[in-house]
Design an enzyme around this catalytic site. Structure first.
Site, PDB file in Angstrom:
ATOM      1  N   ASN A   9       0.870  -1.188   0.000  1.00 52.22           N
ATOM      2  CA  ASN A   9       0.000   0.000   0.000  1.00 52.22           C
ATOM      3  C   ASN A   9       0.901   1.230   0.000  1.00 52.22           C
ATOM      4  O   ASN A   9       1.465   1.585   1.026  1.00 52.22           O
ATOM      5  CB  ASN A   9      -0.880  -0.045   1.259  1.00 52.22           C
ATOM      6  CG  ASN A   9      -1.714   1.217   1.415  1.00 52.22           C
ATOM      7  OD1 ASN A   9      -1.835   2.024   0.493  1.00 52.22           O
ATOM      8  ND2 ASN A   9      -2.307   1.386   2.598  1.00 52.22           N
ATOM      9  N   LYS A  11       0.065   4.257  -0.362  1.00 48.01           N
ATOM     10  CA  LYS A  11      -0.624   5.450   0.180  1.00 48.01           C
ATOM     11  C   LYS A  11      -0.380   6.643  -0.734  1.00 48.01           C
ATOM     12  O   LYS A  11      -0.277   6.488  -1.949  1.00 48.01           O
ATOM     13  CB  LYS A  11      -0.173   5.725   1.621  1.00 48.01           C
ATOM     14  CG  LYS A  11      -0.208   4.470   2.488  1.00 48.01           C
ATOM     15  CD  LYS A  11      -0.067   4.750   3.946  1.00 48.01           C
ATOM     16  CE  LYS A  11       0.050   3.447   4.708  1.00 48.01           C
ATOM     17  NZ  LYS A  11       0.002   3.614   6.144  1.00 48.01           N
ATOM     18  N   HIS A  98      -9.391   0.695   4.989  1.00 44.94           N
ATOM     19  CA  HIS A  98      -8.124   0.977   5.678  1.00 44.94           C
ATOM     20  C   HIS A  98      -8.405   1.913   6.846  1.00 44.94           C
ATOM     21  O   HIS A  98      -9.253   2.806   6.750  1.00 44.94           O
ATOM     22  CB  HIS A  98      -7.125   1.605   4.702  1.00 44.94           C
ATOM     23  CG  HIS A  98      -5.744   1.656   5.258  1.00 44.94           C
ATOM     24  ND1 HIS A  98      -5.359   2.603   6.179  1.00 44.94           N
ATOM     25  CD2 HIS A  98      -4.665   0.864   5.055  1.00 44.94           C
ATOM     26  CE1 HIS A  98      -4.101   2.382   6.511  1.00 44.94           C
ATOM     27  NE2 HIS A  98      -3.654   1.339   5.847  1.00 44.94           N
ATOM     28  N   GLY A 176       2.347   2.212  10.715  1.00 49.00           N
ATOM     29  CA  GLY A 176       3.253   3.342  10.547  1.00 49.00           C
ATOM     30  C   GLY A 176       3.941   3.795  11.821  1.00 49.00           C
ATOM     31  O   GLY A 176       4.537   4.862  11.867  1.00 49.00           O
ATOM     32  N   SER A 216       3.495  -2.108  10.423  1.00 51.00           N
ATOM     33  CA  SER A 216       4.950  -2.086  10.620  1.00 51.00           C
ATOM     34  C   SER A 216       5.609  -3.432  10.334  1.00 51.00           C
ATOM     35  O   SER A 216       6.604  -3.778  10.977  1.00 51.00           O
ATOM     36  CB  SER A 216       5.296  -1.578  12.027  1.00 51.00           C
ATOM     37  OG  SER A 216       4.847  -0.238  12.174  1.00 51.00           O
TER      38      SER A 216
END
Ligand code: PEP
Length: 255
Positions: A9, A11, A98, A176, A216
């Site tokens: 992903n 983003k 998400h 993240g 992560s």
């Protein structure tokens, strides 16, 4: 048997030139280095999907995915992108629900049920995200919370429809942040999700559902996470933005 899948992903990252470079590098590294059975899905910003498509020509293991779609097929929804549009440019997967979409764009379980319907009706495979906040985990309501996310957004589907879904468990506190769930925490949640799916659709559908871990995950922890019996791969954010890191994560899948 269920598929092993690693999805990246991206983003809201990368310029066009950077996106082309990343996709070319990833496609080559996967072709040259990855021998196991694993499907790779790249989810760049929607703006680049058409440009990146030719770079995947002839690749059987690497597919394109979008990061979101609208629940309606067309209409006066300025700025939005629909499932039929994604289908028309050859996209196969779409990430739905998400936690960033839930948090910043107010997406609800009911709205996500409609997005899932639209994606499936247009032949896309939804990667449906679920996951709890840190507070929910600390107050031990995390299993109930995630169970309800599935029930409210997915359990109206027929078993045939459900068979075309991928689930991604992404604890919000791990996304993240560098705080990865331990392999035991991931396995506990994934086993619960599979059991919940079995209670609604039967053991065969549950056993065939790919449940990915996200939060992560990186080249250092992926192999241990993916070795858990109910973890069928990953949804990868930060580590999908560098070709070498992402390829190492993909190589963490063992068959
Ligand atoms: C994600 O956003 O889906 C994700 C898992 O991000 P990260 O890997 O950066 O935590």
């Amino acid at each position: 048997m269920r598929k092993k899948i690693v999805a990246g992903n991206w983003k809201m990252n990368k310029t066009l030139d950077e996106a082309v470079a990343l996709v070319s590098e990833v496609v080559n590294m996967i072709k040259d280095e990855v021998t196991g059975e694993v499907d790779v899905v790249l989810c760049p910003p929607a703006l680049y999907l058409t440009t990146l498509k030719p770079y995947l020509e002839g690749q059987t293991r690497v597919a394109l995915g979008a990061q979101n779609c609208h629940e309606k097929a067309s209409g006066a929804y300025t700025g939005e992108i629909s499932a039929p549009m994604l289908k028309s440019i050859g996209v196969r997967y779409v990430i739905l629900g998400h936690s960033e979409r839930r948090q910043y764009f107010g997406e609800t379980n009911a709205q996500l049920a409609e997005k899932v319907n639209s994606a499936l009706a247009n032949g896309l495979t939804p990667i449906f995200c679920c996951g709890e906040s840190l507070e929910q985990r600390q107050t031990e309501v995390h299993l109930d919370f995630v169970r309800a996310q599935l029930t409210e957004s997915l359990f109206h589907l027929s078993p045939e429809q459900f068979a075309n879904l991928v689930i991604a468990y992404e604890p919000i506190w791990a996304i993240g942040t560098g705080l990865t769930a331990t392999s035991d925490q991931a396995q506990e949640m994934h086993a619960m999700l599979r059991q919940h799916i079995a209670s609604q659709y039967g053991q065969e559908v549950a056993d065939d559902t790919s449940i990915l871990y996200g939060g992560s995950a990186n080249e250092k922890n992926a192999a241990e996470l993916f070795a858990q019996p109910d973890v069928d791969g990953g949804l990868i954010g930060g580590a999908s933005l560098k070709s070498r890191e992402f390829t190492l994560v993909v190589k963490g899948v063992k068959n």
